[in-house]
Design a protein around this motif. Sequence first.
Motif: not given
Length: 456
Positions: A28-56
């Motif tokens: 996860g993040p090192t919380v010393y500043s606001y998240a940029h879009i590069g920080n958001a990409r893994p959060a969204v990508a692995f959110d999708i992974l978990v959603r897919v795994l939860n389906n199976f």
Amino acid sequence: MKIYNTQTRQREEFKPIDQDNVLVYVCGPTVYSYAHIGNARPAVAFDILVRVLNNFYPKVTYVRNITDIDDKINKAAAEQDVEISVITEKFTQAYHDDLSALGVNPPSLEPKVTDNLDAIIEMIQTLIDREHAYEAEGHVLFSVSSYDDYGSLSGRDPEELLAGARVEVAAYKHHPGDFVLWKPSSDDQPGWDSPWGRGRPGWHIECSAMSAKHLGRTIDIHGGGHDLIFPHHENERAQSTCAHGGETFANYWMHNGFVNVDAEKMSKSIGNVLLVRNLLEEAPGEAIRYVLLNAHYRAPLDWNDGVLQQAKNALDRMYNALRDMSDVEADDSADMPDTFLEALADDLNTPKALSEMFALVKQANTSDDDVEKAAIKGALFKCGDMLGILQSNAEEWFAGAVGSDETAEIDALVAERTTARENKDWARADEIRDILTKKNIVIEDSADGVRWKKIG
């Protein structure tokens, strides 16, 4: 389900340790500043992974940590003359707010480094006891030469890795590549008591200790951005394996690609860092999420001035199909298309999954059978839930960022235009259309009545 394993550099069939509980850890993040879009990409990508795994699978335990001990945090706190908790609490909340706006679900657990120092100290002591770490001038360092498989994750020779990496070369190191597990803190720096004196943990040991504490010695999937492969994940793998007597740390390693801006790497020095909260002023969170889904998670993503409008236009097409079916009740028993699920099961091929959703949209737009439309609508909603899109009401989506006062004004103008047309006052009707056009409002006259939407 198949995923690309960074460790083996090939797509592999996913076989969990326990079919009843899949274990996932993502840095996860090192919380010393606001998240940029590069920080958001893994959060969204692995959110999708978990959603897919939860389906199976019946259960997924997903841990994403918060790093709240770091020299950048210390620097920010010193500059503002506040405790580090003031910095970390502010930016942890900001991170949560930004991810929520992007439709990212919270993880099962979100441990903080400050809450897990006992586990970190215990793992460091184990590494010392197993002769994989040593004390030197108030520091504890991991000995890379004690682990024969060092460099395997990143797939390059350790000497080449070290030559290209920014590693601190200090006289007390046995080898230039040895990395810090614990370092001393001065009187004016945050510090915690340990067997090696007052100090704080190094970055890499934090995730190893928290993963072991909350998920166990061996996990199914470890994920993060491509930039973490070396040194962070290489070091995590080394210290975790050595601390646990050679047991495998993670069976699968997944890494998302970089986000570039106009084909250039994001950099503060260039001034092209895109903060999520600033992007949210330009477009809805779903549009930002759509941009991230429209490229395969492992591929580089080039962000440019047109991507948000393209994403919004694509979502407009989906929402328009739903709006056209507003008089049809969604069939909750409808299943997601097999082709949609197959795309996601093939290493999270979200671009292909989106194309399958557009196939449903096309089918909806050409169907005149209400039963078929009900099934399509139900399938679209389920696909949307899987990808974290189509989460708004269609009318609300097209109203966009229009406030309630402006909505009332627009509704009144639309009603006045309708009356003018009924009275054959074409001049006034055209005048109102021009007024609305200047407000970026598009009028649609349909068999079901007049509709409007905000564009741009």
